[in-house]
Design a protein around this motif. Structure first.
Motif, mmCIF file in Angstrom:
data_model
loop_
_atom_site.group_PDB
_atom_site.id
_atom_site.type_symbol
_atom_site.label_atom_id
_atom_site.label_comp_id
_atom_site.label_asym_id
_atom_site.label_seq_id
_atom_site.Cartn_x
_atom_site.Cartn_y
_atom_site.Cartn_z
ATOM 1 N N CYS A 78 0.853 -1.190 0.000
ATOM 2 C CA CYS A 78 0.000 0.000 0.000
ATOM 3 C C CYS A 78 0.889 1.240 0.000
ATOM 4 O O CYS A 78 1.350 1.681 1.055
ATOM 5 C CB CYS A 78 -0.931 -0.002 1.209
ATOM 6 N N ASN A 162 -5.148 -0.353 4.405
ATOM 7 C CA ASN A 162 -4.386 -0.856 3.254
ATOM 8 C C ASN A 162 -5.321 -1.407 2.185
ATOM 9 O O ASN A 162 -5.171 -1.087 0.995
ATOM 10 C CB ASN A 162 -3.437 -1.980 3.663
ATOM 11 N N ARG A 166 -5.858 0.196 -1.575
ATOM 12 C CA ARG A 166 -5.498 -0.615 -2.742
ATOM 13 C C ARG A 166 -6.699 -0.752 -3.680
ATOM 14 O O ARG A 166 -6.546 -0.715 -4.902
ATOM 15 C CB ARG A 166 -4.963 -1.965 -2.295
#
Length: 178
Positions: A78, A162, A166
């Motif tokens: 990330c 994260n 993403r």
């Protein structure tokens, strides 16, 4: 370009405006990740911010929280969270070299931090129950049971962030780490 459009902080209303106001008061701005989450799911953002408040008032130092978040973010790939937690980690007293070593999973020169990084990376990379010796290693360098719970909470919070970043391909609005 991010996949989801975020409402600008000055154009938000209702629950999103309330959440943004609190973030702006604490951080001085509404980072892109929080803006996107607040636009799409203000309750999810509120839950993450609440968990972060628990971490902030808990026994785990800010440097240790950032160590956990940076190590997990690097493993997750990330780029947004790596940049954000590199900056916040620096603000928490971690040197640029230490931050780089954490990201790479290398020794930092701080035995306690190195055990923490190994533990977090091991937990993220290996499925199943954590080996007893890994928990004992944390305890041997001084982490209490309560701190270990907070390590787990920090992992949970950053894992959600994260994953969202993403999915969204959130535009990084933090300095690129060295």
């Amino acid at each position: 370009m991010a996949r989801f459009t975020a409402i600008a902080a000055d154009q938000a209303n209702g629950a999103t405006a309330q959440v943004y106001a609190g973030i702006k008061q604490a951080l001085g701005k509404v980072p892109n990740a929080y803006a996107a989450l607040g636009t799409l799911a203000p309750q999810a953002l509120t839950a993450i911010l609440s968990a972060d408040k628990i971490l902030a008032s808990g026994p785990l130092s800010k440097a240790d929280q950032e160590t956990v978040k940076l190590a997990i973010s690097e493993l997750a790939g990330c780029d947004y969270c790596v940049a954000a937690h590199s900056m916040v980690g620096k603000m928490a007293g971690l040197s640029p070299d230490t931050l780089r070593q954490i990201r790479q999973g290398n020794a930092t020169g701080d035995a306690k931090r190195d055990v923490l990084v190994r533990f977090v990376r091991g937990l993220a990379l290996n499925p199943g129950t954590v080996p007893e010796e890994d928990v004992q290693a944390l305890q041997a360098v001084g982490y209490s049971g309560e701190e270990i719970v907070h390590i787990g909470l920090a992992i949970s919070v950053i894992t959600f962030t994260n994953v969202f970043n993403r999915i969204n391909d959130t535009v990084v609005d933090f300095p690129v780490p060295q």
